[in-house]
Every structure is written in C-alpha cells, then in structure tokens.
Scaffold this active site. Structure first.
Site, PDB file in Angstrom:
ATOM      1  N   GLY A 103       3.856  22.423  27.787  1.00 43.70           N
ATOM      2  CA  GLY A 103       3.228  22.423  26.472  1.00 43.70           C
ATOM      3  C   GLY A 103       2.530  23.713  26.116  1.00 43.70           C
ATOM      4  N   ASP A 153      14.700  31.553  22.970  1.00 43.23           N
ATOM      5  CA  ASP A 153      14.175  31.161  24.276  1.00 43.23           C
ATOM      6  C   ASP A 153      15.256  31.195  25.343  1.00 43.23           C
ATOM      7  OD1 ASP A 153      11.884  30.741  22.863  1.00 43.23           O
ATOM      8  OD2 ASP A 153      11.922  28.559  23.002  1.00 43.23           O
TER       9      ASP A 153
END
Length: 347
Positions: A103, A153
């Site tokens: 997270g 990413d």
C-alpha cells in the site's frame, strides 16, 4: 521434489509523471533497493499455493479462481498468464519474500507479477523478453485484477537499473536510462496512509480521463495543447484531469533535461509543480501528504511530491546527500506517522 526457480524484481519510485502512462505520456521511474523475490515450483495440478512472511497462513487458490481482492490475486493472475504464454502447464507453489511496504505506491503488485513471470520463464528455460513480460504483467493487472493501470510500473520493475531513472515513452515503449545525480538523493518517505488501487478512486480518475479522450477524439491526452483543453466545452473534472496530463508530460521532459544537465533546482521545481497539479487538478492527494511535502521543502529539499497512484502512500523528495541525515530526522520528528523507505542516487 519438483525443481525450484527463483526470480526477483525491485520496487520502484516514480520521480515524476503521474497518471501519464495510460494517457500517452512520458514517465520517469527509478528502481529501489527494496524489492521482492519469488521462488516457484511448478505443479502437475491447477493449484496455486502461495506463502509469504508477511502473512500468517499460506493462500491456497486454483488457476480457475477469479480475483477476490485477496493478497494472492497477483500470483494467481500471473500464473494464469504464464500458462497462456506457454511458460507453465498447470499451477505452482510460490514463496514470496518482500521488503516493499504494502500500500505504499511503490509497485509491490507489479513487482510480484513480474517476478512470478520471470520465474516461470526460468522454469521454461526460454520465453518472452523483459519488455514482453512487462506488457503481459500489465494485462494481469488490467484484465484479471481489474486495475486500469498503465505500463510504467511493469516496465520499471522489469527493466530499470539501480542508480538510473528510466525515461519511458509509454505510447511507444521506447526508453533511455538517465543517470541520477551524484550530489543529491531521491528520498522515499511513507506518509503512513496506506492505499489500494482497487478501492475505486484510481478507477474513477481513469473514467474521467476516458471522458476527456472521447471529447478530444484521442487516446493521448498528454499530447494535447493546453489552450485547447482550457477552452474546451467539457465538465470541470475531466477538463482538470486532462490539464494535469498535458502539464505533467511537459514537466517530465523538463525533469529529464534537468537530470541530464545536473540542474537540481530545475528538477526540484518540476517536482514541486507536479505535486500542486496532482493536488489541485487531478485531486489525488490527501491533507497528510500535502503537509509532508510542505515540510520536506521547508526543511531544504529542492523538490518534493506525492508519488504513485495517489490517495496515500509515499512522497519522493530531492535532497542533498550531505544534508539527508539531518533533513530526514527533522522530517520524521514532525510527522510521527511517516517512515523512511529508501533513497536512490547516482554514483
């Protein structure tokens, strides 16, 4: 006992270029020292057994399972993709060792998927290139996990080299590696606010960008002209998202040029402007993160910004190496929930 295959992937920090990777723009991520390692043992059945030190009990899933919002979803999706690519013929037992905070906005899911695919490629002994694996990893996030992310990413964790940033054209998948400064470090600090890309707010921004794309008849919001967007008869939300994309893409080009010239004030200026745009135009920041960014620059960072998908996670700040220790202590003293994650710089 079946044979084991191991692969790793780093976390990444995006120095600048947020939400441009699915809008036809440039991004500038860098690999971090934190990362994860996956050990894969192919199975003769369709079971997916995943263990990780971060979780008390292993996850036992099946290749036929759909995503359920569980921590093992990236592994199931990656193994499904590995079967589609012909790298595996069945399930696998996986052990995951990670130093990437969950997270945090540092691409733990992308790193996990890429590492599983690289381990599956090792099991096969041949297979797709790293770029092709990055594209496959994005399919897992988009189609299996339902996260409408771009390609940044996956490309960063599949290809980036420590000590460099990756100047990536997400439209063409062309990239160059840019040396990081030897005088400064890019310091990653977690705000203490965690986030999930699957919580809906990221997807809502994607929908607003798609509304602007339909209006302008293009997939590449980043390549639009600022004045054309300002004068468009478009609702405020999609207009502001498009304005962020246009200006953020220009800032990425400025940051790449600044790194090449060793111009740290110019790099810092682009980072600061990026945060304002993310806060005001893309509306993806939080008060706690705004305060952390403000303190970071007050204490001497030449630039600081939210990094990642938004709504929590980390900031990245450009700080003189000689001042980093004092700067970091002062920052964490004033923000008790924040914590140091990593720092990257050139040699």
């Amino acid at each position: 006992m079946s044979e084991h295959f191991t692969a790793s992937a780093p976390g990444r920090v995006n120095l600048i270029g947020e939400h441009t990777d699915y809008n036809g723009g440039m991004v500038l991520p860098a690999a971090l020292a934190v990362g994860l390692e996956v050990t894969l043992a192919p199975r003769g059945d369709s079971a997916v057994a995943v263990s990780s030190g971060g979780y008390d009990a292993p996850a036992i899933r099946d290749l036929a399972d759909e995503a359920v919002g569980d921590w093992a979803d990236p592994c199931v999706g990656a193994l499904r993709e590995a079967n589609t690519l012909g790298l595996l013929d069945g399930g696998a037992t996986l052990d995951v060792v990670s130093t990437i905070p969950e997270g945090s906005g540092l691409s733990s899911s992308a790193a996990l998927i890429v590492a599983v695919l690289k381990a599956a490629r090792a099991a096969k002994g041949e297979g797709p290139s790293d770029v092709e694996l990055a594209v496959a990893a994005r399919r897992v996030e988009n189609n299996y996990m339902g996260v409408p992310c771009g390609i940044m990413d996956q490309m960063a964790v599949a290809l980036a080299t420590p000590g460099t940033a990756m100047a990536l054209d997400t439209r063409l998948l062309d990239y160059t590696l840019v040396a990081l400064p030897s005088t400064h470090e890019l310091v990653v600090v977690h705000s203490g606010k965690t986030r999930k890309l699957t919580d809906g707010r990221y997807a809502a921004r994607k929908v607003e960008c798609d509304t602007a794309k339909r209006y302008f008849g293009t997939e590449d919001l980043c390549l639009l002209d600022w004045d054309d967007v300002v004068s468009a008869d478009l609702d405020d939300a999609p207009k502001n998202r498009a304005l962020h994309c246009v200006s953020e893409n220009i800032r990425v080009h400025s940051a790449i040029a600044a790194l090449g010239a060793g111009d740290m004030p110019a790099l810092g200026g682009a980072m600061n402007e990026s945060h304002v745009s993310m806060r005001d135009l893309f509306e993806m920041s939080l008060p706690e993160i705004d305060a952390l960014v403000e303190t970071a620059t007050e204490l001497g960072a030449v630039g600081a910004r939210l990094t990642g998908g938004g709504f929590g996670g980390c900031i990245v700040a450009c700080v003189e190496k000689s001042a980093r220790e004092y700067w970091l202590k002062a920052l964490l003293d004033r923000h008790s929930d924040a914590r140091f994650i990593d720092a990257v710089g050139g040699v």
